[in-house]
Design an enzyme around this catalytic site. Structure first.
Site, PDB file in Angstrom:
ATOM      1  N   GLY A 166       4.267   7.365   7.283  1.00 46.26           N
ATOM      2  CA  GLY A 166       4.810   6.020   7.096  1.00 46.26           C
ATOM      3  C   GLY A 166       5.387   5.414   8.363  1.00 46.26           C
ATOM      4  O   GLY A 166       5.136   5.878   9.466  1.00 46.26           O
ATOM      5  N   HIS A 179      -1.736   3.700  13.126  1.00 44.91           N
ATOM      6  CA  HIS A 179      -2.130   4.022  11.745  1.00 44.91           C
ATOM      7  C   HIS A 179      -3.176   3.018  11.240  1.00 44.91           C
ATOM      8  O   HIS A 179      -4.136   3.393  10.572  1.00 44.91           O
ATOM      9  CB  HIS A 179      -0.920   3.946  10.803  1.00 44.91           C
ATOM     10  CG  HIS A 179       0.201   4.882  11.134  1.00 44.91           C
ATOM     11  ND1 HIS A 179       1.419   4.447  11.598  1.00 44.91           N
ATOM     12  CD2 HIS A 179       0.289   6.233  11.048  1.00 44.91           C
ATOM     13  CE1 HIS A 179       2.216   5.489  11.770  1.00 44.91           C
ATOM     14  NE2 HIS A 179       1.564   6.585  11.462  1.00 44.91           N
TER      15      HIS A 179
HETATM   16  P1  AMP Z   1       2.183  10.157  11.574  1.00 48.19           P
HETATM   17  O1  AMP Z   1       2.582   9.099  10.587  1.00 48.19           O
HETATM   18  O2  AMP Z   1       2.889  10.037  12.892  1.00 48.19           O
HETATM   19  O3  AMP Z   1       2.203  11.551  10.994  1.00 48.19           O
HETATM   20  O4  AMP Z   1       0.663   9.871  11.922  1.00 48.19           O
HETATM   21  C1  AMP Z   1      -0.321   9.756  10.927  1.00 48.19           C
HETATM   22  C2  AMP Z   1      -1.683   9.735  11.588  1.00 48.19           C
HETATM   23  O5  AMP Z   1      -1.744   8.617  12.492  1.00 48.19           O
HETATM   24  C3  AMP Z   1      -1.954  10.984  12.433  1.00 48.19           C
HETATM   25  O6  AMP Z   1      -3.316  11.350  12.279  1.00 48.19           O
HETATM   26  C4  AMP Z   1      -1.675  10.522  13.832  1.00 48.19           C
HETATM   27  O7  AMP Z   1      -2.379  11.234  14.815  1.00 48.19           O
HETATM   28  C5  AMP Z   1      -2.138   9.071  13.769  1.00 48.19           C
HETATM   29  N1  AMP Z   1      -1.494   8.287  14.831  1.00 48.19           N
HETATM   30  C6  AMP Z   1      -0.174   8.192  15.096  1.00 48.19           C
HETATM   31  N2  AMP Z   1       0.036   7.410  16.186  1.00 48.19           N
HETATM   32  C7  AMP Z   1      -1.186   7.020  16.613  1.00 48.19           C
HETATM   33  C8  AMP Z   1      -1.655   6.205  17.697  1.00 48.19           C
HETATM   34  N3  AMP Z   1      -0.830   5.646  18.562  1.00 48.19           N
HETATM   35  N4  AMP Z   1      -2.984   6.006  17.823  1.00 48.19           N
HETATM   36  C9  AMP Z   1      -3.859   6.591  16.945  1.00 48.19           C
HETATM   37  N5  AMP Z   1      -3.483   7.359  15.917  1.00 48.19           N
HETATM   38  C10 AMP Z   1      -2.172   7.570  15.743  1.00 48.19           C
END
Ligand code: AMP
Length: 286
Positions: free
Chosen positions: A31, A37
């Site tokens: 989230g 995301h």
């Molecule tokens: P998180 O909510 O941080 O657990 O991230 C959820 C998904 O979004 C994971 O697969 C992350 O690698 C991806 N994600 C987070 N930040 C980025 C970003 N800046 N660029 C691409 N994907 C991202």
């Protein structure tokens, strides 16, 4: 868009989609959604008939002294972003729904989880693998989307999917950055204005490292030293790790011969940020 807090509702909906022959793309998140995301959601939208996003801040992947309690949360905003991005089902379970009793069974990974963030955050990848397994079993998607920003996580999930025979295609998605180069992260919300500026040393040092490799530097120690000098020069930054690792095994390399991942974790004040780039002969992306 349907919002489900219960595993049962989520299963019923995805099952009815499967029965109708629809393909399902899945984007697991914690989230506080941002453009990173959203890029995963867009890709899932393009490639599937139905898109499921989960928003769940998973307690089992946080260490006892980490930021589980203060991790940023804004469900209303996440809901709006998902609705706008064309998500069909938003699964937002409570901790109790996901872990109604003490978990006795966990999914663990050896070797790939030993270095980098795994070494600095004991138990982190066990928590990640366990919750992703649970989410995969609840949603049963055809494809699942993960960001390259969390490069070790992506490598581990790919391997877990293969070793445990999940019938799910893992789709990697490039890191989305702010205009000034800072990789988007929910944790950027912790940064003060001054810290936000200081954090730019991370993409700048990685950019310099990439240039050095492109100019022919093959000594990993030199690359690490170059990054270290730049980060050390920033008073608000403290290095957690700087590593050049084999792109397959994630084990440190001394020479850059094959594909490598250059990865860093840096504290800016109290906020721990990670970033990386891949280098493969003939191409370097980040
Ligand atoms: P998180 O909510 O941080 O657990 O991230 C959820 C998904 O979004 C994971 O697969 C992350 O690698 C991806 N994600 C987070 N930040 C980025 C970003 N800046 N660029 C691409 N994907 C991202």
């Amino acid at each position: 868009m349907f919002v489900a807090e219960l595993i049962r509702e989520t299963r019923e909906m995805t099952e009815s989609w499967r029965k109708q022959g629809y393909s399902i793309g899945f984007v697991p998140t914690m989230g506080y959604l941002h453009e990173g995301h959203i890029s995963l959601i867009k890709k899932a939208r393009q490639e599937n008939d139905r898109v499921v996003v989960s928003v769940f801040v998973n307690p089992t992947q946080f260490g006892p002294n980490e930021d589980f309690d203060k991790y940023p949360r804004n469900f209303e905003r996440d809901r709006e972003i998902c609705e706008k991005a064309g998500v069909d089902l938003l699964f937002a379970p409570s901790v109790h729904e996901m872990y109604p009793a003490k978990n006795l069974v966990f999914v663990n990974i050896s070797e790939l989880g030993d270095g980098l963030c795994g070494a600095k955050r004991p138990g982190h990848f066990q928590g990640v693998c366990t919750v992703v397994t649970k989410l995969f079993n609840i949603v049963l998607p055809d494809k699942a989307y993960f960001g390259e920003k969390d490069a070790q996580q992506l490598a581990i999930i790919r391997r877990m999917t293969k070793d445990l025979n999940f019938n799910i295609q893992i789709v990697p998605c490039p890191t989305v950055r702010d205009q000034d180069g800072l990789a988007l992260s929910s944790r950027n919300a912790y940064l003060s204005e001054v810290e936000r500026k200081a954090a730019l040393v991370i993409p700048r040092s990685l950019q310099a490292a990439r240039q050095a490799i492109l100019s022919g530097e093959r000594d990993a120690a030199q690359i690490i030293q170059l990054i270290r000098e730049m980060i050390t020069a920033e008073p608000l930054a403290a290095i957690d790790y700087i590593e050049v690792v084999d792109g397959e095994t994630l084990k440190p390399v001394s020479r850059i011969d094959g594909p490598v991942l250059v990865a860093v974790a840096v504290f800016i004040g109290k906020t721990r940020l990670i970033d990386n780039f891949w280098y493969k002969e003939g191409s370097a992306c980040s």
